[in-house]
Design an enzyme around this catalytic site. Structure first.
Site, PDB file in Angstrom:
ATOM      1  N   ASP A   1       0.850  -1.189   0.000  1.00 11.17           N
ATOM      2  CA  ASP A   1       0.000   0.000   0.000  1.00 11.17           C
ATOM      3  C   ASP A   1       0.888   1.241   0.000  1.00 11.17           C
ATOM      4  O   ASP A   1       2.110   1.145   0.100  1.00 11.17           O
ATOM      5  CB  ASP A   1      -0.978  -0.010   1.170  1.00 11.17           C
ATOM      6  CG  ASP A   1      -0.291   0.015   2.527  1.00 11.17           C
ATOM      7  OD1 ASP A   1       0.923   0.299   2.577  1.00 11.17           O
ATOM      8  OD2 ASP A   1      -0.964  -0.243   3.532  1.00 11.17           O
TER       9      ASP A   1
ATOM     10  N   GLY B   1      -0.060   6.072   2.946  1.00  9.15           N
ATOM     11  CA  GLY B   1      -0.722   7.341   3.227  1.00  9.15           C
ATOM     12  C   GLY B   1      -1.692   7.268   4.389  1.00  9.15           C
ATOM     13  O   GLY B   1      -1.746   8.171   5.228  1.00  9.15           O
ATOM     14  N   PHE B   2      -2.457   6.179   4.470  1.00  8.79           N
ATOM     15  CA  PHE B   2      -3.434   6.044   5.546  1.00  8.79           C
ATOM     16  C   PHE B   2      -2.752   6.068   6.905  1.00  8.79           C
ATOM     17  O   PHE B   2      -3.215   6.723   7.841  1.00  8.79           O
ATOM     18  CB  PHE B   2      -4.235   4.748   5.378  1.00  8.79           C
ATOM     19  CG  PHE B   2      -5.131   4.447   6.539  1.00  8.79           C
ATOM     20  CD1 PHE B   2      -6.285   5.186   6.753  1.00  8.79           C
ATOM     21  CD2 PHE B   2      -4.816   3.442   7.444  1.00  8.79           C
ATOM     22  CE1 PHE B   2      -7.114   4.918   7.835  1.00  8.79           C
ATOM     23  CE2 PHE B   2      -5.633   3.168   8.526  1.00  8.79           C
ATOM     24  CZ  PHE B   2      -6.784   3.910   8.717  1.00  8.79           C
TER      25      PHE B   2
ATOM     26  N   ASP C   1      -8.071  -7.499   1.166  1.00 10.22           N
ATOM     27  CA  ASP C   1      -7.130  -7.607   2.285  1.00 10.22           C
ATOM     28  C   ASP C   1      -7.839  -7.131   3.531  1.00 10.22           C
ATOM     29  O   ASP C   1      -8.761  -6.313   3.460  1.00 10.22           O
ATOM     30  CB  ASP C   1      -5.876  -6.755   2.055  1.00 10.22           C
ATOM     31  CG  ASP C   1      -6.109  -5.295   2.418  1.00 10.22           C
ATOM     32  OD1 ASP C   1      -5.801  -4.906   3.570  1.00 10.22           O
ATOM     33  OD2 ASP C   1      -6.631  -4.539   1.573  1.00 10.22           O
TER      34      ASP C   1
END
Length: 381
Positions: free
Chosen positions: A90, A93-94, A271
């Protein structure tokens, strides 16, 4: 990436994704290996016992813990972790947003402080790709601007504008790298945002699809406060906006029921931390629903966790033993419980895929709910 549609049954699809490290069959669930491993398990557990096809690794954590140069020296995450199959990374950013109360988001990227030592960092769309190149992941995610729900229309509009802009910058950068002979085995996915608003989802999807050269598309920004019905409705009007010849990935979702419904609506990839996190907290998944293994009722139960399950744990150990291990705070519990829950999720994908290939997915979906004595959700969204 070579994508082959092998079967379709209603909205449900069975794809083959030929990636640099392995071939992935969908529908597929990706166990979450946040910091380079799935909690309580090692690469042999993942490949030989669970037969996992692909693992998700977190860019934010790998960047802060190891760094770009060391990742390059190690030859990427697959060599470092000795898992010779595929990885999806990923953007990080999260985590940059969620782990840092004072993170500052601008049109250029995200400024944040490390949750480990307080050092200052900045994620631009291009820099998160540099980290993912160092990871050498088969699938890379663009930096996107995630909003929680509920959010104002103004905030959602800002989110999709920023998400589209960052996606464009990411695509241009990735194309420039490939022109130099770099990143040829790293596939780039865009992320569709827009909350549960059909207008904003449509706008964001159109902008991203019109860019043309992404290898796949993800639905982001769900399982963040909306109801299940809102989630399914959003998926139902978003998947038709995504190219039929590209994989569709629903990020961070979810329960077995969420996954079955999303497969029916055309999603290929999933996921979630739920199987391993729930395992560590005594909640185990079965064909008949969830059980709380720490409950006293299981302390003398000599049956396996799930009589229909053929996982390593169910073949060798009883509910009573798992109950004892959890109550005794034995570390072995976390491995055995995680193996079971992940096997359940991965087997769910295998069963769904086989049903799609046989043209019996609707019947499979019905049997899934019948075993749980649950009503089948109305999917006329």
């Amino acid at each position: 990436m070579q994508v082959t549609l092998q079967a379709q049954d209603g909205g449900a699809r069975a794809l083959s994704l030929k990636l640099a490290h392995s071939e992935v069959q969908t529908p597929v669930f990706m166990p979450v290996g946040t910091q380079g491993c799935v909690k309580a398990l090692d690469s042999r557990d993942m490949s030989e016992i669970l037969n996992a096809q692909i693992i998700l690794v977190n860019t934010y954590h790998m960047y802060l813990r190891i760094g770009i140069e060391r990742l390059k020296n190690f030859g990427g995450i697959a060599r470092f972790a000795h898992f010779d199959r595929s990885y999806l990374s990923d953007s990080g950013g999260f985590q940059a947003f969620s782990l840092n109360k004072n993170a500052k988001v601008t049109n250029e990227g995200v400024a944040f402080k490390s949750h480990i030592d307080g050092s200052k960092h900045f994620f631009s769309p291009e820099y998160v790709l540099d980290i993912q190149y160092a990871l050498n992941s088969d699938i890379m995610m663009v930096l996107d601007d995630l909003v929680g729900l509920p959010s104002s229309e103004e905030r959602i509009a800002d989110s999709i504008a920023r998400t589209s802009d960052w996606a464009q910058k990411s695509l241009i950068y990735h194309q420039s790298q490939k022109a130099r002979g770099l990143g040829l085995n790293n596939n780039l996915f865009a992320i569709i945002q827009g909350g549960v608003n059909e207008h904003f989802r449509t706008l964001c999807a159109k902008q991203l699809v019109d860019m043309g050269d992404f290898d796949g598309f993800a639905i982001g920004g769900l399982a963040v406060g909306e109801t299940s019905e809102q989630m399914y409705k959003t998926i139902s009007f978003t998947t038709p906006l995504m190219p039929v010849n590209k994989p569709r990935y629903l990020m961070g979702v979810g329960t077995p029921e969420n996954i079955i419904e999303s497969i029916a609506l055309g999603v290929d990839m999933f996921d979630c931390v739920m199987p391993t996190r729930n395992a560590r907290n005594a909640t185990l998944f079965t064909h008949f629903g969830k059980i709380n293994i720490k409950a006293a009722i299981f302390s003398n139960d000599q049956s396996p966790i799930d009589e229909l399950c053929d996982c390593y744990t169910c073949q060798h150990f009883t509910r009573a033993y798992l109950c004892h291990l959890f109550r005794s705070q034995e570390m072995t519990y976390y491995r055995l419980a995680s193996l079971h829950n992940l096997h359940y999720y991965l087997n769910l994908m295998r069963e769904a895929r086989e049903a799609i290939l046989q043209g019996t997915f609707s019947a499979y979906r019905s049997s899934f709910y019948a075993l749980r004595e649950m009503e089948i959700p109305n999917n006329e969204y």
